[in-house]
Write a protein that holds these residues in place. Structure first.
Motif, PDB file in Angstrom:
ATOM      1  N   TRP A  93      13.667  29.745   2.167  1.00 52.19           N
ATOM      2  CA  TRP A  93      13.811  31.020   1.455  1.00 52.19           C
ATOM      3  C   TRP A  93      14.523  30.792   0.121  1.00 52.19           C
ATOM      4  O   TRP A  93      14.108  31.324  -0.922  1.00 52.19           O
ATOM      5  CB  TRP A  93      14.607  32.014   2.302  1.00 52.19           C
ATOM      6  N   LEU A  94      15.584  30.001   0.133  1.00 53.79           N
ATOM      7  CA  LEU A  94      16.340  29.737  -1.087  1.00 53.79           C
ATOM      8  C   LEU A  94      15.488  29.026  -2.136  1.00 53.79           C
ATOM      9  O   LEU A  94      15.582  29.336  -3.325  1.00 53.79           O
ATOM     10  CB  LEU A  94      17.560  28.879  -0.774  1.00 53.79           C
ATOM     11  N   ALA A  95      14.687  28.075  -1.696  1.00 54.09           N
ATOM     12  CA  ALA A  95      13.838  27.336  -2.636  1.00 54.09           C
ATOM     13  C   ALA A  95      12.861  28.272  -3.337  1.00 54.09           C
ATOM     14  O   ALA A  95      12.563  28.106  -4.525  1.00 54.09           O
ATOM     15  CB  ALA A  95      13.090  26.226  -1.914  1.00 54.09           C
ATOM     16  N   ASN A  96      12.363  29.269  -2.608  1.00 53.73           N
ATOM     17  CA  ASN A  96      11.454  30.239  -3.207  1.00 53.73           C
ATOM     18  C   ASN A  96      12.174  31.223  -4.117  1.00 53.73           C
ATOM     19  O   ASN A  96      11.608  31.720  -5.092  1.00 53.73           O
ATOM     20  CB  ASN A  96      10.712  31.020  -2.113  1.00 53.73           C
ATOM     21  N   PHE A  97      13.444  31.486  -3.799  1.00 52.59           N
ATOM     22  CA  PHE A  97      14.206  32.481  -4.546  1.00 52.59           C
ATOM     23  C   PHE A  97      14.829  31.903  -5.815  1.00 52.59           C
ATOM     24  O   PHE A  97      14.749  32.505  -6.891  1.00 52.59           O
ATOM     25  CB  PHE A  97      15.305  33.070  -3.659  1.00 52.59           C
ATOM     26  N   ASP A  98      15.475  30.747  -5.692  1.00 49.91           N
ATOM     27  CA  ASP A  98      16.147  30.133  -6.851  1.00 49.91           C
ATOM     28  C   ASP A  98      16.245  28.636  -6.609  1.00 49.91           C
ATOM     29  O   ASP A  98      17.130  28.167  -5.888  1.00 49.91           O
ATOM     30  CB  ASP A  98      17.539  30.730  -7.052  1.00 49.91           C
ATOM     31  N   SER A  99      15.352  27.891  -7.208  1.00 52.89           N
ATOM     32  CA  SER A  99      15.263  26.451  -6.968  1.00 52.89           C
ATOM     33  C   SER A  99      16.424  25.674  -7.569  1.00 52.89           C
ATOM     34  O   SER A  99      16.594  24.490  -7.281  1.00 52.89           O
ATOM     35  CB  SER A  99      13.945  25.908  -7.537  1.00 52.89           C
ATOM     36  N   GLU A 100      17.253  26.315  -8.395  1.00 50.65           N
ATOM     37  CA  GLU A 100      18.361  25.597  -9.026  1.00 50.65           C
ATOM     38  C   GLU A 100      19.624  25.577  -8.176  1.00 50.65           C
ATOM     39  O   GLU A 100      20.586  24.880  -8.500  1.00 50.65           O
ATOM     40  CB  GLU A 100      18.660  26.195 -10.410  1.00 50.65           C
ATOM     41  N   ILE A 101      19.658  26.345  -7.106  1.00 49.93           N
ATOM     42  CA  ILE A 101      20.828  26.329  -6.237  1.00 49.93           C
ATOM     43  C   ILE A 101      20.846  25.031  -5.434  1.00 49.93           C
ATOM     44  O   ILE A 101      19.845  24.633  -4.832  1.00 49.93           O
ATOM     45  CB  ILE A 101      20.826  27.537  -5.284  1.00 49.93           C
ATOM     46  N   GLU A 102      21.989  24.364  -5.412  1.00 48.25           N
ATOM     47  CA  GLU A 102      22.151  23.141  -4.622  1.00 48.25           C
ATOM     48  C   GLU A 102      22.411  23.530  -3.169  1.00 48.25           C
ATOM     49  O   GLU A 102      23.282  24.366  -2.892  1.00 48.25           O
ATOM     50  CB  GLU A 102      23.317  22.321  -5.167  1.00 48.25           C
ATOM     51  N   VAL A 103      21.672  22.932  -2.253  1.00 46.96           N
ATOM     52  CA  VAL A 103      21.729  23.341  -0.847  1.00 46.96           C
ATOM     53  C   VAL A 103      21.977  22.127   0.046  1.00 46.96           C
ATOM     54  O   VAL A 103      21.355  21.075  -0.124  1.00 46.96           O
ATOM     55  CB  VAL A 103      20.420  24.022  -0.409  1.00 46.96           C
ATOM     56  N   ALA A 104      22.893  22.294   0.995  1.00 54.27           N
ATOM     57  CA  ALA A 104      23.110  21.311   2.051  1.00 54.27           C
ATOM     58  C   ALA A 104      22.907  22.005   3.392  1.00 54.27           C
ATOM     59  O   ALA A 104      23.239  23.179   3.544  1.00 54.27           O
ATOM     60  CB  ALA A 104      24.516  20.726   1.966  1.00 54.27           C
ATOM     61  N   LEU A 105      22.338  21.282   4.350  1.00 55.90           N
ATOM     62  CA  LEU A 105      22.036  21.843   5.670  1.00 55.90           C
ATOM     63  C   LEU A 105      22.881  21.184   6.747  1.00 55.90           C
ATOM     64  O   LEU A 105      23.181  19.993   6.686  1.00 55.90           O
ATOM     65  CB  LEU A 105      20.563  21.632   6.027  1.00 55.90           C
TER      66      LEU A 105
END
Length: 259
Positions: A93-105
């Motif tokens: 969902w985040l990748a579709n919404f704002d690809s510039e946010i850095e994400v860790a899982l």
């Protein structure tokens, strides 16, 4: 130092024109790291508005999988996500919404042995999990790591959001609030008691607002963080009230006026 492209400036223009946020505040949000523990009814709307606010780095923590019954209140998921891990689906969902946010899982179940590692490096933790054992493990890890905590819960038509900074002198931690009696997976569940979906949305979005308030303390635009304040949200009465949680000098974790 974070810099904004013309596209990012346009994206956050409605924030930047607010005197309480401004350019300095938006840069602060872009450099912030928030760990979200639990990506369910509270974590879903909180994630949406934290991402919308321009938080630069998010750690997404949940060991569950998306179920059909989740879709009534967990707003980032769709039917195609059923059976998939919540953390992975949230990242999609985040990748579709704002690809510039850095994400860790992190898709492991959080407990007292791994909580500190899970939240490492965060500026703020937002906990929306549904059992006391996890909440207390996260709270204890926050105190040990010197990280402020927003703890949110919801059920039926009631919700609560509390801001805790037990690592600071004279401030309560979440364990000061609930005590030591709940170190077990013994919470009531929404499957048993029910929950109005929009109620979870209210709690999650209010938690996101409080998170932004805490993160903007560096620029001072939204005032001092509400440490020790517990907000009680009542969906049936359409009301909210606040109470102050005093530090417990015999708390099993923060334990003294010095934290």
């Amino acid at each position: 130092m974070t810099t904004f492209s013309p596209e990012r400036l346009d994206r956050f223009a409605r924030h930047i024109v607010l005197p309480e946020v401004g350019g300095a505040g938006q840069f602060t949000l872009a450099e912030a790291h928030v760990a979200l523990v639990g990506l369910g009814g509270i974590g879903s709307p909180a994630l949406q508005y934290l991402a919308g606010a321009g938080i630069g780095r998010l750690t997404l923590i949940d060991d569950g999988k998306v179920e059909l019954s989740n879709l009534q209140r967990q707003t980032i998921y769709a039917e195609r996500d059923i059976g998939h891990g919540k953390a992975v689906s949230a990242r999609r969902w985040l990748a579709n919404f704002d690809s510039e946010i850095e994400v860790a899982l992190n898709d492991r179940r959080i407990d007292r042995d791994n909580a500190t590692e899970a939240i490492d490096g965060a500026d703020l933790v937002l906990d929306g999990t549904d059992n006391f054992a996890t909440r207390l493990a996260v709270s204890d890890a926050c105190v040990a790591s010197g990280i402020p905590l927003l703890s949110a819960a919801v059920g039926r038509f009631q919700g609560q959001v509390g801001a805790f900074a037990g690592h600071l002198g004279g401030e309560a931690c979440y364990r000061c609030f609930v005590g030591d009696a709940f170190d077990a997976d013994d919470c009531d569940t929404c499957a048993d008691d029910g929950m109005l979906g929009a109620m979870a949305g209210w709690v999650g979005t209010f938690a996101a607002l409080q998170a932004i308030r805490v993160l903007l303390q560096r620029t001072g635009g939204l005032g001092a963080p509400p440490w020790g304040k517990l907000y009680l949200l009542d969906g049936l009465a359409a009301s909210m009230r606040a109470m102050t949680i005093a530090p417990d000098l015999e708390c099993g974790r923060c334990g003294s006026p010095g934290g």
